[in-house]
Write a protein that holds these residues in place. Structure first.
Motif, PDB file in Angstrom:
ATOM      1  N   PHE A   1       0.840  -1.197   0.000  1.00  0.00           N
ATOM      2  CA  PHE A   1       0.000   0.000   0.000  1.00  0.00           C
ATOM      3  C   PHE A   1       0.878   1.251   0.000  1.00  0.00           C
ATOM      4  O   PHE A   1       0.671   2.166  -0.801  1.00  0.00           O
ATOM      5  CB  PHE A   1      -0.935   0.004   1.217  1.00  0.00           C
ATOM      6  CG  PHE A   1      -1.919   1.139   1.231  1.00  0.00           C
ATOM      7  CD1 PHE A   1      -3.194   0.972   0.718  1.00  0.00           C
ATOM      8  CD2 PHE A   1      -1.573   2.372   1.764  1.00  0.00           C
ATOM      9  CE1 PHE A   1      -4.107   2.016   0.724  1.00  0.00           C
ATOM     10  CE2 PHE A   1      -2.470   3.426   1.781  1.00  0.00           C
ATOM     11  CZ  PHE A   1      -3.747   3.248   1.259  1.00  0.00           C
ATOM     12  N   ASP A   2       1.860   1.274   0.898  1.00  0.00           N
ATOM     13  CA  ASP A   2       2.757   2.430   0.988  1.00  0.00           C
ATOM     14  C   ASP A   2       3.507   2.654  -0.320  1.00  0.00           C
ATOM     15  O   ASP A   2       3.649   3.794  -0.780  1.00  0.00           O
ATOM     16  CB  ASP A   2       3.741   2.260   2.146  1.00  0.00           C
ATOM     17  CG  ASP A   2       3.059   2.300   3.508  1.00  0.00           C
ATOM     18  OD1 ASP A   2       1.942   2.856   3.630  1.00  0.00           O
ATOM     19  OD2 ASP A   2       3.650   1.749   4.468  1.00  0.00           O
ATOM     20  N   ALA A   3       3.995   1.586  -0.935  1.00  0.00           N
ATOM     21  CA  ALA A   3       4.748   1.697  -2.190  1.00  0.00           C
ATOM     22  C   ALA A   3       3.851   2.171  -3.334  1.00  0.00           C
ATOM     23  O   ALA A   3       4.248   3.033  -4.134  1.00  0.00           O
ATOM     24  CB  ALA A   3       5.393   0.356  -2.540  1.00  0.00           C
ATOM     25  N   ILE A   4       2.640   1.623  -3.413  1.00  0.00           N
ATOM     26  CA  ILE A   4       1.710   2.029  -4.478  1.00  0.00           C
ATOM     27  C   ILE A   4       1.307   3.484  -4.293  1.00  0.00           C
ATOM     28  O   ILE A   4       1.297   4.269  -5.252  1.00  0.00           O
ATOM     29  CB  ILE A   4       0.479   1.101  -4.504  1.00  0.00           C
ATOM     30  CG1 ILE A   4       0.897  -0.319  -4.896  1.00  0.00           C
ATOM     31  CG2 ILE A   4      -0.583   1.642  -5.459  1.00  0.00           C
ATOM     32  CD1 ILE A   4      -0.160  -1.371  -4.614  1.00  0.00           C
ATOM     33  N   LEU A   5       0.985   3.863  -3.068  1.00  0.00           N
ATOM     34  CA  LEU A   5       0.594   5.245  -2.803  1.00  0.00           C
ATOM     35  C   LEU A   5       1.753   6.193  -3.129  1.00  0.00           C
ATOM     36  O   LEU A   5       1.536   7.281  -3.683  1.00  0.00           O
ATOM     37  CB  LEU A   5       0.135   5.410  -1.354  1.00  0.00           C
ATOM     38  CG  LEU A   5      -0.471   6.770  -1.018  1.00  0.00           C
ATOM     39  CD1 LEU A   5      -1.718   7.057  -1.868  1.00  0.00           C
ATOM     40  CD2 LEU A   5      -0.832   6.823   0.465  1.00  0.00           C
ATOM     41  N   ALA A   6       2.972   5.778  -2.849  1.00  0.00           N
ATOM     42  CA  ALA A   6       4.136   6.600  -3.194  1.00  0.00           C
ATOM     43  C   ALA A   6       4.242   6.778  -4.709  1.00  0.00           C
ATOM     44  O   ALA A   6       4.553   7.874  -5.190  1.00  0.00           O
ATOM     45  CB  ALA A   6       5.412   5.969  -2.633  1.00  0.00           C
ATOM     46  N   ARG A   7       3.966   5.714  -5.476  1.00  0.00           N
ATOM     47  CA  ARG A   7       4.005   5.823  -6.941  1.00  0.00           C
ATOM     48  C   ARG A   7       2.878   6.718  -7.450  1.00  0.00           C
ATOM     49  O   ARG A   7       3.069   7.493  -8.396  1.00  0.00           O
ATOM     50  CB  ARG A   7       3.940   4.436  -7.579  1.00  0.00           C
ATOM     51  CG  ARG A   7       5.231   3.637  -7.396  1.00  0.00           C
ATOM     52  CD  ARG A   7       5.264   2.373  -8.229  1.00  0.00           C
ATOM     53  NE  ARG A   7       4.458   1.292  -7.721  1.00  0.00           N
ATOM     54  CZ  ARG A   7       4.862   0.359  -6.866  1.00  0.00           C
ATOM     55  NH1 ARG A   7       6.097   0.385  -6.377  1.00  0.00           N
ATOM     56  NH2 ARG A   7       4.052  -0.603  -6.488  1.00  0.00           N
ATOM     57  N   ILE A   8       1.693   6.627  -6.830  1.00  0.00           N
ATOM     58  CA  ILE A   8       0.576   7.499  -7.208  1.00  0.00           C
ATOM     59  C   ILE A   8       0.961   8.959  -6.967  1.00  0.00           C
ATOM     60  O   ILE A   8       0.777   9.818  -7.830  1.00  0.00           O
ATOM     61  CB  ILE A   8      -0.696   7.120  -6.414  1.00  0.00           C
ATOM     62  CG1 ILE A   8      -1.236   5.777  -6.907  1.00  0.00           C
ATOM     63  CG2 ILE A   8      -1.764   8.210  -6.516  1.00  0.00           C
ATOM     64  CD1 ILE A   8      -2.352   5.193  -6.042  1.00  0.00           C
ATOM     65  N   ARG A   9       1.525   9.222  -5.799  1.00  0.00           N
ATOM     66  CA  ARG A   9       1.924  10.596  -5.459  1.00  0.00           C
ATOM     67  C   ARG A   9       3.055  11.077  -6.370  1.00  0.00           C
ATOM     68  O   ARG A   9       3.051  12.223  -6.827  1.00  0.00           O
ATOM     69  CB  ARG A   9       2.335  10.669  -3.998  1.00  0.00           C
ATOM     70  CG  ARG A   9       1.148  10.566  -3.052  1.00  0.00           C
ATOM     71  CD  ARG A   9       1.598  10.502  -1.602  1.00  0.00           C
ATOM     72  NE  ARG A   9       0.458  10.569  -0.690  1.00  0.00           N
ATOM     73  CZ  ARG A   9       0.497  10.142   0.566  1.00  0.00           C
ATOM     74  NH1 ARG A   9       1.615   9.614   1.075  1.00  0.00           N
ATOM     75  NH2 ARG A   9      -0.576  10.246   1.330  1.00  0.00           N
ATOM     76  N   ALA A  10       4.035  10.217  -6.639  1.00  0.00           N
ATOM     77  CA  ALA A  10       5.159  10.601  -7.502  1.00  0.00           C
ATOM     78  C   ALA A  10       4.687  10.934  -8.911  1.00  0.00           C
ATOM     79  O   ALA A  10       5.264  11.792  -9.580  1.00  0.00           O
ATOM     80  CB  ALA A  10       6.202   9.487  -7.540  1.00  0.00           C
ATOM     81  N   GLY A  11       3.625  10.273  -9.355  1.00  0.00           N
ATOM     82  CA  GLY A  11       3.061  10.541 -10.669  1.00  0.00           C
ATOM     83  C   GLY A  11       2.062  11.677 -10.677  1.00  0.00           C
ATOM     84  O   GLY A  11       1.439  11.948 -11.704  1.00  0.00           O
ATOM     85  N   ASN A  12       1.903  12.338  -9.530  1.00  0.00           N
ATOM     86  CA  ASN A  12       0.925  13.427  -9.395  1.00  0.00           C
ATOM     87  C   ASN A  12      -0.473  13.002  -9.828  1.00  0.00           C
ATOM     88  O   ASN A  12      -1.212  13.781 -10.433  1.00  0.00           O
ATOM     89  CB  ASN A  12       1.378  14.677 -10.161  1.00  0.00           C
ATOM     90  CG  ASN A  12       2.596  15.300  -9.543  1.00  0.00           C
ATOM     91  OD1 ASN A  12       2.689  15.444  -8.321  1.00  0.00           O
ATOM     92  ND2 ASN A  12       3.559  15.656 -10.379  1.00  0.00           N
ATOM     93  N   LEU A  13      -0.831  11.756  -9.531  1.00  0.00           N
ATOM     94  CA  LEU A  13      -2.157  11.251  -9.868  1.00  0.00           C
ATOM     95  C   LEU A  13      -3.132  11.599  -8.750  1.00  0.00           C
ATOM     96  O   LEU A  13      -2.790  11.453  -7.569  1.00  0.00           O
ATOM     97  CB  LEU A  13      -2.120   9.735 -10.047  1.00  0.00           C
ATOM     98  CG  LEU A  13      -1.206   9.220 -11.151  1.00  0.00           C
ATOM     99  CD1 LEU A  13      -1.116   7.707 -11.088  1.00  0.00           C
ATOM    100  CD2 LEU A  13      -1.728   9.676 -12.494  1.00  0.00           C
ATOM    101  N   PRO A  14      -4.315  12.039  -9.088  1.00  0.00           N
ATOM    102  CA  PRO A  14      -5.298  12.296  -8.034  1.00  0.00           C
ATOM    103  C   PRO A  14      -5.733  10.991  -7.374  1.00  0.00           C
ATOM    104  O   PRO A  14      -5.800   9.948  -8.031  1.00  0.00           O
ATOM    105  CB  PRO A  14      -6.470  12.951  -8.765  1.00  0.00           C
ATOM    106  CG  PRO A  14      -6.193  12.842 -10.216  1.00  0.00           C
ATOM    107  CD  PRO A  14      -4.800  12.353 -10.412  1.00  0.00           C
TER     108      PRO A  14
END
Length: 129
Positions: free
Chosen positions: A78-91
């Protein structure tokens, strides 16, 4: 034999882009094409078979009806996926109706976040309770 979900077809405007988007966020692989499908296999063996809706010659045309897909992950995933979402500036949102942007839902020890794929499908990552 117990009943198990084997695969589901995920409508896409571009099946390769959509499969890569999900696989990259979830840390998975895109499988080799299987007939008209581009597969992404999750850990329990279920395959999401991405399919270009534009290839469908039915009277429905290329429109895509957004669906909901939920993926149970570990806390670390979860932490890794959320980090990738945030790094991609995805809402992302804490709720499936997208009323709480930039937050995650917490219920006891369980966490969840929702994001959209390139086709408007509502994707969810959640940890066990």
């Amino acid at each position: 034999m117990p009943v198990e979900l084997n695969h589901t077809i995920v409508a896409a405007h571009d099946q390769y882009v959509s499969a890569r988007f999900l696989a990259d966020l979830l840390g998975l692989q895109v499988g080799p094409p299987d007939g008209p499908f581009t597969p992404v296999v999750v850990a329990n063996g279920v395959t999401l078979d991405y399919y270009d809706r534009a290839l469908d010659d039915s009277e429905l045309g290329p429109e895509i009806t957004p669906q909901h897909y939920a993926f149970q992950v570990t806390d670390e995933e979860f932490d890794a996926i959320l980090a990738r979402i945030r790094a991609g500036n995805l809402p992302y949102w804490a709720d499936p109706h997208h009323r709480t942007p930039g937050e995650i839902r917490t219920r006891g020890r369980s966490r969840a976040a929702y994001f959209e794929d390139p086709n408007g499908h509502n994707m969810e990552i959640l940890t066990p309770s």
